[in-house]
Design a protein around this motif. Structure first.
Motif, PDB file in Angstrom:
ATOM      1  N   THR A 184       1.194  -1.277  -0.546  1.00  0.00           N
ATOM      2  CA  THR A 184      -0.422   0.418   0.189  1.00  0.00           C
ATOM      3  C   THR A 184       0.448   1.364   0.363  1.00  0.00           C
ATOM      4  OG1 THR A 184      -1.711  -1.141   1.214  1.00  0.00           O
ATOM      5  CG2 THR A 184      -1.867   0.973   1.178  1.00  0.00           C
ATOM      6  N   ILE A 185       2.085   1.159   0.701  1.00  0.00           N
ATOM      7  CA  ILE A 185       3.227   2.367   0.795  1.00  0.00           C
ATOM      8  C   ILE A 185       3.972   2.671  -0.168  1.00  0.00           C
ATOM      9  CG2 ILE A 185       4.447   3.282   2.558  1.00  0.00           C
ATOM     10  CD1 ILE A 185       1.997   2.865   3.924  1.00  0.00           C
ATOM     11  N   ASN A 220       2.889   3.857  10.970  1.00  0.00           N
ATOM     12  CA  ASN A 220       2.248   2.882  11.484  1.00  0.00           C
ATOM     13  C   ASN A 220       0.448   2.861  10.066  1.00  0.00           C
ATOM     14  OD1 ASN A 220       0.217   1.613  12.878  1.00  0.00           O
ATOM     15  ND2 ASN A 220       0.347   2.850  14.991  1.00  0.00           N
ATOM     16  N   ASN A 221       0.105   2.029   9.743  1.00  0.00           N
ATOM     17  CA  ASN A 221      -0.566   2.168   8.506  1.00  0.00           C
ATOM     18  C   ASN A 221      -1.675   1.279   8.661  1.00  0.00           C
ATOM     19  OD1 ASN A 221      -0.982   1.670   6.521  1.00  0.00           O
ATOM     20  ND2 ASN A 221      -0.501   0.197   6.615  1.00  0.00           N
ATOM     21  N   GLU A 222      -2.846   2.156  10.163  1.00  0.00           N
ATOM     22  CA  GLU A 222      -3.890   1.657  10.656  1.00  0.00           C
ATOM     23  C   GLU A 222      -5.100   2.614  10.052  1.00  0.00           C
ATOM     24  OE1 GLU A 222      -5.710   1.226  14.687  1.00  0.00           O
ATOM     25  OE2 GLU A 222      -4.308   1.726  14.679  1.00  0.00           O
ATOM     26  N   ASN A 223      -4.656   3.984   9.963  1.00  0.00           N
ATOM     27  CA  ASN A 223      -5.451   5.277   9.737  1.00  0.00           C
ATOM     28  C   ASN A 223      -5.198   5.464   7.902  1.00  0.00           C
ATOM     29  OD1 ASN A 223      -6.548   7.782   8.959  1.00  0.00           O
ATOM     30  ND2 ASN A 223      -7.718   7.336  10.494  1.00  0.00           N
ATOM     31  N   LYS A 224      -6.163   5.419   7.099  1.00  0.00           N
ATOM     32  CA  LYS A 224      -5.610   5.578   5.540  1.00  0.00           C
ATOM     33  C   LYS A 224      -4.857   7.162   5.615  1.00  0.00           C
ATOM     34  CE  LYS A 224      -7.277   5.531   1.628  1.00  0.00           C
ATOM     35  NZ  LYS A 224      -8.502   5.013  -0.003  1.00  0.00           N
ATOM     36  N   GLU A 225      -6.059   8.296   5.654  1.00  0.00           N
ATOM     37  CA  GLU A 225      -5.625   9.357   6.044  1.00  0.00           C
ATOM     38  C   GLU A 225      -4.399   9.942   6.872  1.00  0.00           C
ATOM     39  OE1 GLU A 225      -8.853   8.465   6.602  1.00  0.00           O
ATOM     40  OE2 GLU A 225      -9.482   8.489   4.610  1.00  0.00           O
ATOM     41  N   GLU A 226      -4.559   9.340   8.010  1.00  0.00           N
ATOM     42  CA  GLU A 226      -2.675   9.010   8.781  1.00  0.00           C
ATOM     43  C   GLU A 226      -1.692   8.836   8.033  1.00  0.00           C
ATOM     44  OE1 GLU A 226      -1.924  10.708  11.562  1.00  0.00           O
ATOM     45  OE2 GLU A 226      -3.597  11.823  11.213  1.00  0.00           O
ATOM     46  N   THR A 227      -1.641   7.635   7.001  1.00  0.00           N
ATOM     47  CA  THR A 227      -0.818   6.733   6.434  1.00  0.00           C
ATOM     48  C   THR A 227      -0.534   8.131   5.739  1.00  0.00           C
ATOM     49  OG1 THR A 227      -1.648   4.842   7.019  1.00  0.00           O
ATOM     50  CG2 THR A 227      -0.295   5.168   4.767  1.00  0.00           C
ATOM     51  N   ILE A 228      -1.671   8.370   4.613  1.00  0.00           N
ATOM     52  CA  ILE A 228      -1.718   9.359   3.751  1.00  0.00           C
ATOM     53  C   ILE A 228      -0.406  10.737   3.763  1.00  0.00           C
ATOM     54  CG2 ILE A 228      -2.041  11.007   0.854  1.00  0.00           C
ATOM     55  CD1 ILE A 228      -4.387   8.652   1.479  1.00  0.00           C
ATOM     56  N   LYS A 229      -0.469  10.585   4.956  1.00  0.00           N
ATOM     57  CA  LYS A 229       0.165  11.874   5.504  1.00  0.00           C
ATOM     58  C   LYS A 229       0.656  11.878   6.191  1.00  0.00           C
ATOM     59  CE  LYS A 229      -0.547  15.549   9.252  1.00  0.00           C
ATOM     60  NZ  LYS A 229      -0.911  14.826  10.959  1.00  0.00           N
ATOM     61  N   MET A 230       1.742  11.130   6.386  1.00  0.00           N
ATOM     62  CA  MET A 230       3.055  10.125   6.799  1.00  0.00           C
ATOM     63  C   MET A 230       3.493  10.582   5.803  1.00  0.00           C
ATOM     64  SD  MET A 230       2.286   7.913  10.061  1.00  0.00           S
ATOM     65  CE  MET A 230       3.878   7.849  10.532  1.00  0.00           C
ATOM     66  N   VAL A 231       3.084   9.478   4.438  1.00  0.00           N
ATOM     67  CA  VAL A 231       3.571   9.321   3.547  1.00  0.00           C
ATOM     68  C   VAL A 231       4.299  10.815   2.979  1.00  0.00           C
ATOM     69  CG1 VAL A 231       3.697   8.581   1.235  1.00  0.00           C
ATOM     70  CG2 VAL A 231       2.970   6.944   2.847  1.00  0.00           C
ATOM     71  N   ASN A 232       3.248  11.544   2.716  1.00  0.00           N
ATOM     72  CA  ASN A 232       3.674  12.529   1.999  1.00  0.00           C
ATOM     73  C   ASN A 232       5.125  14.222   2.891  1.00  0.00           C
ATOM     74  OD1 ASN A 232       2.307  12.325   0.011  1.00  0.00           O
ATOM     75  ND2 ASN A 232       0.363  13.664   0.561  1.00  0.00           N
ATOM     76  N   GLU A 233       4.548  13.371   4.103  1.00  0.00           N
ATOM     77  CA  GLU A 233       5.683  13.844   4.658  1.00  0.00           C
ATOM     78  C   GLU A 233       6.819  13.643   4.950  1.00  0.00           C
ATOM     79  OE1 GLU A 233       4.305  13.767   9.005  1.00  0.00           O
ATOM     80  OE2 GLU A 233       3.136  15.196   8.628  1.00  0.00           O
TER      81      GLU A 233
END
Length: 195
Positions: free
Chosen positions: A16-17, A176-189
């Motif tokens: 996913t990442i 921490n790939n639990e919440n989709k929105e949080e994951t996208i935010k972390m990837v972008n950061e």
């Protein structure tokens, strides 16, 4: 061009990442699991080496019976190490060749999606490493759905793999790939930092 290593347990969401980065940041994915699968679908050296190590029972119609092999290696550490050694010998070589072939292409990033990134020493080729973690219950749910396994078998697989602390300790960063929105935010950061 930067090489990003992505690693984590089964069901954590490495793919996913990888796909998220690939889609949004012009990255080429080199997927270890996919390569291993292709190499066991052709009657080549890797498949023959597996046959020699684990017997004819794990081969059906000249293809690897993954479920049968998984039942052997996820119950016995020595058998898992035997398979890992073969994987390092054959699959890692193929990954290195693919990496070389893609060096001169127009990618800003190459992603090495490798479950055993550190064990195979492929982390040494990376400019940056990302560990992907998720709650155990979530990982079990994902493994059951993806591989059509019972909870018990999914748990067996997870128990034979490193814990989340391993990735926290060894990777440059952890998602921490639990919440989709949080994951996208972390990837972008992370990607912003890497540009």
């Amino acid at each position: 061009m930067k090489i990003i290593g992505i690693t984590g347990n089964s069901g954590s969401g490495k793919s996913t990442i990888s796909k998220l980065i690939s889609k949004n940041y012009e990255a080429k994915i080199i997927d270890a699991d996919k390569i291993a699968k292709e190499m066991t679908n052709s009657n080549g050296e890797y498949l023959q080496a597996i046959r020699q190590a684990f017997g004819n029972d794990v081969i059906k119609n000249n293809e690897l019976d993954r479920k049968k092999l998984a039942d052997i290696v996820f119950l016995n550490r020595a058998e898992k190490e035997k398979l890992d050694d073969l994987t390092f010998e054959y699959v890692v070589e193929k990954i290195k060749k693919e990496l070389e072939a893609n060096q001169n292409l127009d990618y800003q990033y190459i992603i090495l999606d490798v479950p055993l990134l550190f064990e195979s020493k492929l982390d040494k080729l990376c400019d940056y490493t990302i560990g992907v973690i998720a709650p155990k219950t979530e990982k079990i749910k994902r493994i059951c759905k993806r591989d059509k396994l019972s909870k018990e078998k999914a748990l067996q697989r997870l128990n034979s793999q490193p814990n989340d602390e391993f990735f926290t300790k060894n990777c440059n960063t952890v998602i921490n790939n639990e919440n989709k929105e949080e994951t996208i935010k972390m990837v972008n950061e992370i990607m912003l930092k890497l540009q």
